[in-house]
Enzyme design. Structure first.
Site, PDB file in Angstrom:
ATOM      1  N   ILE A  12       0.987  -1.302  -0.086  1.00 12.41           N
ATOM      2  CA  ILE A  12       0.177   0.043  -0.005  1.00 12.41           C
ATOM      3  C   ILE A  12       0.631   1.180   0.141  1.00 12.41           C
ATOM      4  N   ASN A  32      12.485  -1.054   6.527  1.00 12.53           N
ATOM      5  CA  ASN A  32      13.377  -2.232   6.756  1.00 12.53           C
ATOM      6  C   ASN A  32      13.484  -3.367   5.791  1.00 12.53           C
ATOM      7  N   ASN A  35       9.346  -7.087   4.608  1.00 13.81           N
ATOM      8  CA  ASN A  35       8.431  -7.511   3.867  1.00 13.81           C
ATOM      9  C   ASN A  35       8.400  -6.736   2.411  1.00 13.81           C
ATOM     10  N   LYS A  84       1.578  -7.783   9.089  1.00  9.28           N
ATOM     11  CA  LYS A  84       0.101  -7.824   9.009  1.00  9.28           C
ATOM     12  C   LYS A  84      -0.168  -9.289   8.613  1.00  9.28           C
ATOM     13  N   SER A 124      -7.341  -1.085  10.385  1.00  7.94           N
ATOM     14  CA  SER A 124      -7.856  -2.173   9.432  1.00  7.94           C
ATOM     15  C   SER A 124      -9.290  -2.388  10.103  1.00  7.94           C
ATOM     16  N   TYR A 148      -2.846  -9.754  15.762  1.00 10.45           N
ATOM     17  CA  TYR A 148      -2.646  -8.790  14.914  1.00 10.45           C
ATOM     18  C   TYR A 148      -3.733  -7.751  14.898  1.00 10.45           C
ATOM     19  N   LYS A 152      -3.406  -3.358  16.435  1.00  5.28           N
ATOM     20  CA  LYS A 152      -3.994  -2.098  15.707  1.00  5.28           C
ATOM     21  C   LYS A 152      -4.901  -1.478  16.691  1.00  5.28           C
ATOM     22  N   TYR A 176      -8.911   0.232   6.742  1.00  2.00           N
ATOM     23  CA  TYR A 176      -8.935  -0.402   5.300  1.00  2.00           C
ATOM     24  C   TYR A 176      -9.623  -1.555   5.541  1.00  2.00           C
ATOM     25  N   LEU A 199      -7.281 -13.496  -0.507  1.00  2.00           N
ATOM     26  CA  LEU A 199      -8.046 -14.246  -1.611  1.00  2.00           C
ATOM     27  C   LEU A 199      -7.364 -13.682  -2.781  1.00  2.00           C
ATOM     28  N   ASP A 294     -12.825 -16.476  10.582  1.00  2.00           N
ATOM     29  CA  ASP A 294     -13.355 -15.825   9.126  1.00  2.00           C
ATOM     30  C   ASP A 294     -14.805 -15.422   9.760  1.00  2.00           C
TER      31      ASP A 294
HETATM   32  P1  NAD Z   1       3.442  -4.546   3.547  1.00  2.00           P
HETATM   33  O1  NAD Z   1       4.070  -5.885   4.179  1.00  2.00           O
HETATM   34  O2  NAD Z   1       3.443  -4.782   1.616  1.00  2.00           O
HETATM   35  O3  NAD Z   1       3.940  -3.207   3.711  1.00  2.00           O
HETATM   36  C1  NAD Z   1       4.596  -2.995   5.113  1.00  2.00           C
HETATM   37  C2  NAD Z   1       5.927  -2.502   4.861  1.00  2.00           C
HETATM   38  O4  NAD Z   1       6.579  -1.938   6.122  1.00  2.00           O
HETATM   39  C3  NAD Z   1       6.867  -3.203   4.401  1.00  2.00           C
HETATM   40  O5  NAD Z   1       7.467  -2.584   3.229  1.00  2.00           O
HETATM   41  C4  NAD Z   1       7.938  -3.783   5.324  1.00  2.00           C
HETATM   42  O6  NAD Z   1       9.368  -4.201   4.957  1.00  2.00           O
HETATM   43  C5  NAD Z   1       7.755  -2.322   6.242  1.00  2.00           C
HETATM   44  N1  NAD Z   1       8.043  -2.693   7.764  1.00  2.00           N
HETATM   45  C6  NAD Z   1       7.418  -3.553   8.531  1.00  2.00           C
HETATM   46  N2  NAD Z   1       7.938  -3.523   9.890  1.00  2.00           N
HETATM   47  C7  NAD Z   1       8.897  -2.513   9.849  1.00  2.00           C
HETATM   48  C8  NAD Z   1       9.785  -1.629  10.779  1.00  2.00           C
HETATM   49  N3  NAD Z   1       9.632  -2.358  11.966  1.00  2.00           N
HETATM   50  N4  NAD Z   1      10.375  -0.960  10.370  1.00  2.00           N
HETATM   51  C9  NAD Z   1      10.600  -0.330   8.946  1.00  2.00           C
HETATM   52  N5  NAD Z   1       9.776  -1.083   8.035  1.00  2.00           N
HETATM   53  C10 NAD Z   1       8.880  -1.844   8.624  1.00  2.00           C
HETATM   54  O7  NAD Z   1       1.962  -4.369   3.992  1.00  2.00           O
HETATM   55  P2  NAD Z   1       0.923  -3.534   3.197  1.00  2.00           P
HETATM   56  O8  NAD Z   1      -0.198  -4.458   2.701  1.00  2.00           O
HETATM   57  O9  NAD Z   1       1.414  -2.466   2.570  1.00  2.00           O
HETATM   58  O10 NAD Z   1       0.059  -2.730   4.610  1.00  2.00           O
HETATM   59  C11 NAD Z   1       0.517  -1.640   5.213  1.00  2.00           C
HETATM   60  C12 NAD Z   1      -0.162  -1.422   6.324  1.00  2.00           C
HETATM   61  O11 NAD Z   1      -1.631  -1.408   6.392  1.00  2.00           O
HETATM   62  C13 NAD Z   1       0.302  -2.166   7.507  1.00  2.00           C
HETATM   63  O12 NAD Z   1       0.414  -1.522   8.743  1.00  2.00           O
HETATM   64  C14 NAD Z   1      -0.925  -3.242   7.420  1.00  2.00           C
HETATM   65  O13 NAD Z   1      -1.293  -3.642   8.848  1.00  2.00           O
HETATM   66  C15 NAD Z   1      -2.303  -2.363   7.359  1.00  2.00           C
HETATM   67  N6  NAD Z   1      -3.290  -3.047   6.610  1.00  2.00           N
HETATM   68  C16 NAD Z   1      -2.979  -3.685   5.407  1.00  2.00           C
HETATM   69  C17 NAD Z   1      -4.031  -4.345   4.744  1.00  2.00           C
HETATM   70  C18 NAD Z   1      -4.014  -5.416   3.716  1.00  2.00           C
HETATM   71  O14 NAD Z   1      -4.756  -6.400   3.296  1.00  2.00           O
HETATM   72  N7  NAD Z   1      -2.771  -5.240   3.106  1.00  2.00           N
HETATM   73  C19 NAD Z   1      -5.485  -4.391   5.498  1.00  2.00           C
HETATM   74  C20 NAD Z   1      -5.475  -3.620   6.463  1.00  2.00           C
HETATM   75  C21 NAD Z   1      -4.344  -2.850   7.098  1.00  2.00           C
HETATM   76  C1  UD1 Z   2      -7.967 -10.846   6.138  1.00  2.00           C
HETATM   77  C2  UD1 Z   2      -7.259 -10.822   7.636  1.00  2.00           C
HETATM   78  C3  UD1 Z   2      -7.974  -9.833   8.369  1.00  2.00           C
HETATM   79  C4  UD1 Z   2      -7.343  -8.442   7.307  1.00  2.00           C
HETATM   80  C5  UD1 Z   2      -7.837  -8.752   5.979  1.00  2.00           C
HETATM   81  C6  UD1 Z   2      -7.525  -7.440   5.161  1.00  2.00           C
HETATM   82  C7  UD1 Z   2      -7.231 -13.399   8.202  1.00  2.00           C
HETATM   83  C8  UD1 Z   2      -7.991 -14.173   8.921  1.00  2.00           C
HETATM   84  N1  UD1 Z   2      -7.845 -12.108   8.191  1.00  2.00           N
HETATM   85  O1  UD1 Z   2      -9.551 -11.027   6.152  1.00  2.00           O
HETATM   86  O2  UD1 Z   2      -7.391  -9.550   9.636  1.00  2.00           O
HETATM   87  O3  UD1 Z   2      -8.010  -7.439   8.077  1.00  2.00           O
HETATM   88  O4  UD1 Z   2      -7.532  -9.917   5.391  1.00  2.00           O
HETATM   89  O5  UD1 Z   2      -6.163  -7.660   4.861  1.00  2.00           O
HETATM   90  O6  UD1 Z   2      -6.429 -13.510   7.413  1.00  2.00           O
HETATM   91  N2  UD1 Z   2     -10.705 -16.817   1.129  1.00  2.00           N
HETATM   92  C9  UD1 Z   2     -10.891 -18.088   0.520  1.00  2.00           C
HETATM   93  N3  UD1 Z   2      -9.772 -18.710   0.063  1.00  2.00           N
HETATM   94  C10 UD1 Z   2      -8.640 -18.239   0.241  1.00  2.00           C
HETATM   95  C11 UD1 Z   2      -8.414 -17.152   0.874  1.00  2.00           C
HETATM   96  C12 UD1 Z   2      -9.653 -16.585   1.247  1.00  2.00           C
HETATM   97  O7  UD1 Z   2     -12.315 -18.601   0.263  1.00  2.00           O
HETATM   98  O8  UD1 Z   2      -7.571 -18.881  -0.044  1.00  2.00           O
HETATM   99  C13 UD1 Z   2     -12.098 -16.235   1.537  1.00  2.00           C
HETATM  100  C14 UD1 Z   2     -12.095 -16.047   2.921  1.00  2.00           C
HETATM  101  O9  UD1 Z   2     -12.576 -16.803   3.792  1.00  2.00           O
HETATM  102  C15 UD1 Z   2     -12.927 -14.752   3.018  1.00  2.00           C
HETATM  103  C16 UD1 Z   2     -12.527 -14.024   1.547  1.00  2.00           C
HETATM  104  O10 UD1 Z   2     -11.847 -15.095   0.898  1.00  2.00           O
HETATM  105  O11 UD1 Z   2     -14.400 -14.849   2.889  1.00  2.00           O
HETATM  106  C17 UD1 Z   2     -11.355 -12.904   1.881  1.00  2.00           C
HETATM  107  O12 UD1 Z   2     -10.364 -13.449   2.598  1.00  2.00           O
HETATM  108  P1  UD1 Z   2      -8.933 -12.502   2.627  1.00  2.00           P
HETATM  109  O13 UD1 Z   2      -8.728 -11.943   1.481  1.00  2.00           O
HETATM  110  O14 UD1 Z   2      -8.128 -13.387   3.529  1.00  2.00           O
HETATM  111  O15 UD1 Z   2      -9.512 -11.249   3.447  1.00  2.00           O
HETATM  112  P2  UD1 Z   2     -10.255 -11.396   4.997  1.00  2.00           P
HETATM  113  O16 UD1 Z   2     -10.880 -12.826   5.330  1.00  2.00           O
HETATM  114  O17 UD1 Z   2     -11.403 -10.409   5.088  1.00  2.00           O
END
Ligand code: NAD
Ligand code: UD1
Length: 360
Positions: A12, A32, A35, A84, A124, A148, A152, A176, A199, A294
């Site tokens: 993101i 850092n 990931n 995450k 989140s 996790y 948050k 988000y 998914l 879930d």
């Molecule tokens: P991501 O893992 O792709 O990005 C996170 C970045 O933070 C990575 O580049 C990682 O290297 C860096 N990082 C982690 N720990 C660190 C540290 N201690 N010092 C410096 N850098 C560090 O994840 P993302 O999907 O881009 O998510 C970004 C944020 O949004 C996260 O806080 C995540 O929890 C939150 N979020 C993500 C989702 C999702 O589904 N992707 C949903 C809800 C919230």
């Molecule tokens: C996951 C995280 C949640 C996070 C959110 C957004 C878990 C348990 N929860 O939730 O904490 O905030 O992502 O990043 O990981 N599914 C399948 N097959 C798969 C993968 C997913 O059927 O292989 C289904 C799941 O049951 C769900 C939907 O697809 O109904 C979405 O799943 P996913 O993308 O993992 O997101 P969340 O479940 O919303």
């Protein structure tokens, strides 16, 4: 004045950097690379034609954080950096509390030290736990059902406390829903390590032939087709929400939480179908057991973001799938793709990227 983007090399954060740079903001990235790949940063530069500083610094390295703030005139922080993976947080909770919570404490301490009191925090929808009602509004009961999620919630609470103690802070907490998609250029996108937990990246890898089939986690939920329903949000719309949040906190003191979703829920089967249309590929699937933790239904009421942030999601499910497929097909191995090795990517261990800034 620059915006500091923690986690700017991540999924993101990288999309947010592109939109910030295109809007004319100066950007400093701190990551850092635990990931993520520095290649994402090279792609951001290619896409925008703009230069920015990058620090390979860990949030837990307080001296490193101070160094970043001392070298740059930072006006606000977009705080993405964090771990995450829900399942991993259950197995190694201390790693999550340390990285996410303590990392944020250090960041806030250094921000305070340098008089930087504006933050947009990546929260989140997980903070709603098993929501009692959908669509979910920001005043719904907050609860966490895994470590996790608790990190948050703890961070949201500590940010409230910081504001209570010092009302000069201006904080936007963005909750988000389910970020998916990629930049329409196909140059940056989600690059999960190992087996994807979520998914959309899983579907994309099945479509690409990297995995034989998808497991649909439960088809007996009380939903229209029995599969789980989520509010998928295009990552570029999500990135743009951060720019609106920055504008908002420029004008408003206080701390406010906003749901960032579309308000529309799609089932797993609908997502499979949409991806098949976008990619022209068949996605083989089997129905398996429900996944622990879930919920059946999770989607946002995004009215508050619409009215206060003047933000609204514009990209639909087809754009989400098409853009994911373009990224997946152009980069079958993510940022490790063959074409990148020829571009001599910046090594994580390179002395160049240790703590000192490098300019991209
Ligand atoms: P991501 O893992 O792709 O990005 C996170 C970045 O933070 C990575 O580049 C990682 O290297 C860096 N990082 C982690 N720990 C660190 C540290 N201690 N010092 C410096 N850098 C560090 O994840 P993302 O999907 O881009 O998510 C970004 C944020 O949004 C996260 O806080 C995540 O929890 C939150 N979020 C993500 C989702 C999702 O589904 N992707 C949903 C809800 C919230
Ligand atoms: C996951 C995280 C949640 C996070 C959110 C957004 C878990 C348990 N929860 O939730 O904490 O905030 O992502 O990043 O990981 N599914 C399948 N097959 C798969 C993968 C997913 O059927 O292989 C289904 C799941 O049951 C769900 C939907 O697809 O109904 C979405 O799943 P996913 O993308 O993992 O997101 P969340 O479940 O919303």
């Amino acid at each position: 004045m620059a915006v500091l983007v923690t986690g700017g090399a991540g999924y993101i954060g990288s999309h947010a950097c592109v939109e910030l740079l295109l809007s004319g903001r100066d950007v400093v990235v701190l990551d850092n690379f635990s990931n993520s790949s520095p290649v994402a940063l090279k792609r951001i530069k290619d896409l925008t034609g703009k230069s920015f500083r990058v620090y390979n610094v860990d949030l837990l390295d307080k001296a490193g954080l101070e160094h970043v703030f001392s070298e740059n005139d930072i006006e606000a922080v977009l705080h993405f950096a964090g771990l995450k993976a829900v399942g991993e947080s259950v197995s190694v909770p201390l790693k999550y509390y340390r990285n996410n919570v303590i990392g944020t404490v250090y960041l806030c301490e250094v921000m305070q030290q340098y008089g930087v009191k504006r933050m947009v925090f990546s929260s989140s929808a997980t903070v709603y736990g098993v929501a009692e009602n959908v669509p979910i509004t920001e005043d719904s009961r907050l609860t966490a059902i895994n470590p996790y999620g608790r990190t948050k919630l703890m961070i949201e609470e500590l940010l409230h406390d910081i504001y209570q103690a010092d009302d000069e802070w201006r904080i936007a907490v963005l909750r988000y829903f389910n970020p998916v998609g990629a930049h329409s250029s196909g140059k940056i996108g989600e690059d999960p390590k190992g087996t994807p937990n979520n998914l959309m990246p899983y579907i994309a890898q099945v479509a690409a032939g990297k995995r034989p089939q998808l497991s649909v986690f439960g088809a007996n939920y009380p939903t229209k087709d029995g599969t789980g329903i989520r509010d998928y949000i295009h990552v570029v719309d999500l990135a743009l929400a951060h720019l609106k949040a920055l504008e908002y906190i420029q004008a408003h003191a206080g701390i406010e939480a906003f749901n960032i979703g579309t308000g529309v829920g799609y089932s797993v089967l609908e997502m499979i179908n949409a991806f098949e249309q976008a990619s022209g590929k068949t996605i083989p699937y089997i129905v398996s057991e429900r996944r622990n933790g879930d919920v059946a239904l999770c989607y946002a009421n995004p009215d508050k973001a619409r009215s206060r942030l003047k933000w609204q999601a514009k990209r639909d499910i087809h754009a989400m799938c098409e853009d994911t497929w373009r990224w997946q097909s152009n980069n079958p191995n993510g940022y490790q793709s063959v074409s990148d090795s020829r571009q001599a990517p910046i090594e994580k261990e390179s002395p160049l990227v240790k703590t000192a800034a490098f300019l991209l």
